[in-house]
Each structure stands twice: as C-alpha cells, then as structure tokens.
Design an enzyme around this catalytic site. Sequence first.
Site, mmCIF file in Angstrom:
data_model
loop_
_atom_site.group_PDB
_atom_site.id
_atom_site.type_symbol
_atom_site.label_atom_id
_atom_site.label_comp_id
_atom_site.label_asym_id
_atom_site.label_seq_id
_atom_site.Cartn_x
_atom_site.Cartn_y
_atom_site.Cartn_z
ATOM 1 N N GLY A 157 0.694 -1.116 0.049
ATOM 2 C CA GLY A 157 0.533 0.305 -0.089
ATOM 3 C C GLY A 157 0.900 1.350 0.047
ATOM 4 N N CYS A 183 1.934 0.778 -9.039
ATOM 5 C CA CYS A 183 3.324 1.796 -7.685
ATOM 6 C C CYS A 183 4.500 1.523 -8.672
ATOM 7 C CB CYS A 183 3.972 0.653 -6.854
ATOM 8 S SG CYS A 183 3.612 -1.414 -6.796
ATOM 9 N N GLY A 202 2.300 2.443 5.520
ATOM 10 C CA GLY A 202 3.588 1.685 5.369
ATOM 11 C C GLY A 202 3.962 1.806 6.492
ATOM 12 N N GLU A 262 5.858 -3.207 0.680
ATOM 13 C CA GLU A 262 5.359 -3.247 -0.521
ATOM 14 C C GLU A 262 4.952 -2.090 -0.521
ATOM 15 O OE1 GLU A 262 7.672 -4.470 -2.601
ATOM 16 O OE2 GLU A 262 8.252 -6.750 -1.483
ATOM 17 N N LYS A 322 2.761 6.505 3.619
ATOM 18 C CA LYS A 322 2.106 6.847 4.930
ATOM 19 C C LYS A 322 1.884 5.791 5.736
ATOM 20 C CE LYS A 322 -1.706 9.847 6.782
ATOM 21 N NZ LYS A 322 -2.611 10.685 6.610
#
Length: 485
Positions: A231, A287, A236, A253, A234
């Site tokens: 995700g 991502c 993470g 990740e 922030k």
Amino acid sequence: MSFFDELAYQYIDGEWRSGSGSWDIVDFNPFNGEKLASITVATVDEIDQAYRAAERAQEAWGATNPYTRRLVFERALRVIDEREREIAAAITAEVGGTQTKAAFELHLVREFLREAIQLALRAEGRILPSPVDGKENRLYRLPVGVVGVISPFNFPFLLSVKSVAPALALGNAVVLKPHQNTPVCGGGLVAKIFETAGLPAGLLNVVVTDIAEIGDALIEHPVPKVISFTGSEKVGRHVATVAASHFKRTVLELGGNSALVVLDDADVDYAVDAAVFSRFVHQGQVCMAANRVLVDRAVEREFTEKFVAKVESLKVGDPSDPATHIGPLINEGQAEAIAALVERAVADGGTALVRGTVRGTLVAPTVLTGLPEGSAALNQEMFGPVVALVPFDGDEEAVRITNASPYGLSGAVHTGDVERGVRFAKRVVTGMIHINDGTVHDEPIVPFGGEKGSGVGRLNGDAMVESFTTTKWISIQHGRSQFPF
C-alpha cells in the site's frame, strides 16, 4: 445468487458469515456507481477469532508433507480456469480494470500459484561444522506460524495471492484483510478459490473491516509473527512502527515515483511506446508506474511530439469495452486528489501539454512539463493518469534527477548501448530497473521490492522463503562436552 453476493462475507475458521460490527462497507462499481455488495464489518473480536483459528490450524498444516501441501495450489489453478470469465468480469466491475488489465492480473495470479507449488519444497535446511569435537549443527527452516496480509485496491486479486499463496505453501496460516474498496476480488474470491481447492478450514481467514472499527488490532495481535503489507508509504510507515513495537517482522511493498529515462541514443519510437504503457496502464494506479519520464535534450523535441500524440489517442471510458485504454480511478476521492495535484503543478509554473478532463471517476491523461524541482508532481507518487516530462543534459544529470526522489521502487532506461544502460542502472537507487523496457514488471522468481520510501524486504522466489520462514539452530553433541564446573 450473483458473484458478489456469493463472496461478500467474512471467512473465519472455514465459515462464511457476516461481521458483527455496527456499520457496513459498501462495495461500488467505480465506473457506474452500481452497488455490488454490502458487508458488515468485522470487529476486534472477529480479528481475534480469525487469528486464533489460524493458530489452531497451522500446527498440523506445518507438519504436513510439502508434497501434499502443493496439491492445494494445483487444484486452485484448476478452479481459476473454471471461473476465469467470472473473475475477469469481477475485476472489471469492482476494480475498474480494463479487459487487458484483468487478463494480465489473471495471468500473474496463475504464475504465482505455479511458483507456490515449487516453494512448498524450498524450505531447505543446512548442516554446519562446529569447532567443538563431536557436535553437529543443524539449521532448520520452519514456518513462522501465522502471517497477517493486508492487500491494496489496485491489483487486489494478484497482490493478495502473492503473499497468501507462498505463506501457505511454506506451512503457515494466514489472516487476510483486503482493501475496503475491493473486498471481493482481494478477499472473498481468494478464500473461495482455496476453499474449493480443499485447503483445510482455519488456514486462510478473510476479515473485511476498516481501521475505524479495529484500530491496529490486526497488527498488534499476539498471534501473527509477520505482517505483509502492500500500500501507500504513509500507511506502511505506521504498519512498520506498530509491528516493530511488538517485535514483528514486516514485508512492506510501498509506493513509487519511478523514472523512465530516455538517453540520447535511444530508439525514440520504442521508448514512446514503453513510456505510455508504463505511465497509463490501469489508469496509472500502479506502484511501479513511470511518474516521471526523463528525456535527453538531444531527442526531447522528437520524443515529446510523438509521446503527446500517442497519449492523446488513448481512449478513456467504460472498462468493459475492449477498446478502452483508461478506465475509472477507484473512487471520486482519488480522482479529486489527482485533479488537485494537476492544478497545483500548473500553479507552480508547470505547463500542461495535455490537460485531461475529470468526469466523476474518469480522469483523462495529463502530460506536464516545465515543473520546478520542488513540485509535488515530481516528488510524490501520482496514483493516476498524470505524467511529468523532464529534460536533461547528459547521463550525469539524468542520474541526479532520477535519484532526487524519496522513493526507489522501479525504473527503466532506454539506450542503443546495453552496457551503457547497465552502467546507468547500477547508479540508480532503486530495487528494480529495466533496460529498454517498461517500468511495470513482476516475475514470480525474481526478488521484488524497493529502496528508500518504497519499502522494506523482498517478495518472490527465494525471498518468499526468507520472508515467511524462520531459521532454527539445533545442535547435537554426539560425544561429551567438557564443562568448566
């Protein structure tokens, strides 16, 4: 019963049931706003039930012959084959993925399941020598026990399976929390496939809930030993902080701000194709997407003209239409955030060579150039169809600009000299980089992960063994040790 009605439940200890929270997560089609399902949220008590069920089931599963464990994944592949059309349609309906995206996600899920079959046999031990006479040192690779998996909304089916399958293959049990925008493709669907494939009850549990209901209970709970999160940076950071305070390992990740770099000797037409795909696949909600396209001034004019023309040819609309290149963003909040980012970039002095319109969740492509170095559009992850073109003079400046980012997930460099590309790639601070290709790649046996704000740890292949097993030293004294007292 519809596909979504069938799977819109919690799945705990082998039972499909409603949550006991006081409110519902409503699952909407991001393109047309149709209500797909409504799921009453799981509470802290149900988080505990899921983890305890996993803990009970794991001991026998961890002791199961790995040749037996792998049969589950072989059957799971057959289940996907049988329900392929339904699954692809669900990805389009719930995620807003085009037909190309849905097919790509299904392909990768199959590849990761095939790799899980092999992973079941890869937890290899070692025997090490000892300086002590008569001693034998054995190193065992053992399951960590229970793994908590938190998956995102952009590739929910793939990015749930990507952690769930290897964790199970290596003898662990799993509690999976899908993103609240994709509770079926990221949660219920995964549970149904493994249930149908004969996975014993309790080994995979799916809890559909939100931090507003459970706080940090999913991370703080004493049962899971590893948390696998995919995700934003922030969130993470928060996951990492909470997990570390409870001595849990994490695999994170996170986001990216990848650069696709076009050197002065590149094949411009090919680089344009790679750059357009790398930025606009799945509406830029990837991502690894190329947020920034860096172009040597020697080819800047030619590249820009061809890039803009190709971007303007992309069709925006209904993701179920095979001709659509760009479907909806996941929700209107994401669309509004992207529109605000473009407004700010132009206010900062940037120029929009292409200025996409916003209609609900449909956001047409925007191409920005002339951005000042401090612009947010150059430094943050843009999770939508917006790209920044950045000119440079020579390789040294290109390396500096590429590395001037808090992220380091993926990247690409285009050049007519492969070894020049390798030299360039080695200097870029990123977990992955590709020469004469796009930035969006994922292969089951190649370590996947980032540097800096893009995460901690790696997934795929042998990295899965590192992530989801623990090493235990057992020594055997075949003779007699001498003790000083």
